[in-house]
Design a protein around this motif. Structure first.
Motif, PDB file in Angstrom:
ATOM      1  N   SER A 118      42.788  41.180  32.797  1.00  0.00           N
ATOM      2  CA  SER A 118      42.932  41.872  34.081  1.00  0.00           C
ATOM      3  C   SER A 118      41.665  41.761  34.910  1.00  0.00           C
ATOM      4  CB  SER A 118      43.273  43.354  33.846  1.00  0.00           C
ATOM      5  OG  SER A 118      44.506  43.498  33.177  1.00  0.00           O
ATOM      6  N   TYR A 145      41.052  39.326  38.351  1.00  0.00           N
ATOM      7  CA  TYR A 145      40.588  39.929  39.607  1.00  0.00           C
ATOM      8  C   TYR A 145      39.460  39.100  40.215  1.00  0.00           C
ATOM      9  CZ  TYR A 145      37.807  42.799  42.712  1.00  0.00           C
ATOM     10  OH  TYR A 145      37.071  43.234  43.778  1.00  0.00           O
ATOM     11  N   ARG A 186      39.850  37.111  43.821  1.00  0.00           N
ATOM     12  CA  ARG A 186      39.454  38.030  44.894  1.00  0.00           C
ATOM     13  C   ARG A 186      39.113  37.280  46.174  1.00  0.00           C
ATOM     14  NH1 ARG A 186      33.398  40.280  43.351  1.00  0.00           N
ATOM     15  NH2 ARG A 186      32.393  38.247  43.056  1.00  0.00           N
ATOM     16  N   SER A 216      44.405  41.025  44.803  1.00  0.00           N
ATOM     17  CA  SER A 216      43.808  40.806  43.495  1.00  0.00           C
ATOM     18  C   SER A 216      43.527  42.126  42.797  1.00  0.00           C
ATOM     19  CB  SER A 216      42.509  40.000  43.654  1.00  0.00           C
ATOM     20  OG  SER A 216      41.997  39.637  42.388  1.00  0.00           O
ATOM     21  N   LEU A 217      43.034  43.116  43.534  1.00  0.00           N
ATOM     22  CA  LEU A 217      42.766  44.430  42.945  1.00  0.00           C
ATOM     23  C   LEU A 217      44.066  45.116  42.557  1.00  0.00           C
ATOM     24  CD1 LEU A 217      40.625  46.541  42.242  1.00  0.00           C
ATOM     25  CD2 LEU A 217      40.882  47.463  44.558  1.00  0.00           C
ATOM     26  N   SER A 229      45.375  43.672  39.405  1.00  0.00           N
ATOM     27  CA  SER A 229      44.602  44.154  38.256  1.00  0.00           C
ATOM     28  C   SER A 229      45.022  45.564  37.867  1.00  0.00           C
ATOM     29  CB  SER A 229      43.113  44.118  38.596  1.00  0.00           C
ATOM     30  OG  SER A 229      42.334  44.604  37.517  1.00  0.00           O
ATOM     31  N   HIS A 284      52.810  43.168  38.678  1.00  0.00           N
ATOM     32  CA  HIS A 284      51.638  42.316  38.470  1.00  0.00           C
ATOM     33  C   HIS A 284      51.991  40.838  38.675  1.00  0.00           C
ATOM     34  CE1 HIS A 284      48.092  40.503  36.617  1.00  0.00           C
ATOM     35  NE2 HIS A 284      48.913  39.786  35.881  1.00  0.00           N
TER      36      HIS A 284
END
Length: 228
Positions: free
Chosen positions: A62, A66, A70, A77-78, A81, A144
């Motif tokens: 995870s 990220y 990012r 991306s956050l 995660s 996700h």
């Protein structure tokens, strides 16, 4: 490293989620199931260890994903995660019910007012609640995969086909949760989820192997790297 950890997740998860339950569970017969667990306690504990290894690798993946994506979109991306970490949190909570079922079945919990049959039934309920946790974590994993697939497709350094496979196939996890929880008799959904899960499995394996063997394409073909 991320590709290697993906393979760790696949091996440990396949062992703890597929092999161990398949070897110990007897459908519709909790007495036989817990008799198997008592006779093969080492295998049961090995399955829990496999869960822990898988969840540890998931946390690391995870964080790595990220930082890998990012530059494509820090927000997506956050969010991807967070969704994966929430999936791991549900998996960790499921282990409490695993432990409760085992304690009830082997008599280590003092419940003198319960007969042996009642203890087994209650242990079976704990196992059912544990298994129902799968329907919950699959929703977070679906989210996700949608986000990760979008990032992969937009990155320019990984094949768009892999990203599309993660997005489309990821719906298999959502369909499975809906079907198992609310529509267990829906044969059409059962067939659809098999197709979608096959697609996402191929996409995840392809993505892991691409990271492990090939790595990202040259930044000149995709993202511009951040200054060192």
């Amino acid at each position: 490293m991320t590709g290697g950890l993906y393979l760790v997740i696949a091996i440990a998860g396949g062992f703890s989620i597929l092999y161990v339950p398949g070897a110990l569970n007897v459908g519709g017969d909790p007495v036989a199931t817990f008799a198997n667990i008592a006779d093969r306690r080492g295998l049961f504990h090995a399955g829990i260890a496999g869960d822990v290894v898988m969840m540890t690798a998931e946390i690391l993946v995870s964080a790595m994903l990220y930082f890998m994506f990012r530059k494509v979109s820090p927000t997506l991306s956050l969010a991807a995660s967070y969704a994966r970490v929430l999936m791991v949190a549900v998996m960790a909570a499921m282990l409490f019910f695993h432990a409760a079922a085992l304690a009830l079945a082997d008599g280590t919990v003092p419940l003198d007012s319960f007969s042996a049959a009642q203890r087994i039934e209650l242990a079976g309920l704990m196992r059912h609640v544990h298994d129902a946790g799968v329907w919950i974590w699959q929703v977070f994993f679906w989210l996700h995969l949608i986000l990760l697939g979008t990032l992969v497709a937009r990155s320019g350094v990984y094949p768009r086909l892999l990203g599309a496979g993660l997005v489309v196939g990821g719906f298999g996890y959502l369909v499975d949760s809906v079907q198992m929880f609310a529509l267990p008799e829906a044969t059409l959904l059962a067939s659809l989820k098999v197709v979608l899960l096959l697609i996402v499995t191929m996409a995840e394996i392809g993505f892991a192997m691409w990271m492990l063997i090939r790595g990202p394409r040259s930044p000149r073909q995709g993202m511009v790297p951040e200054p060192a």
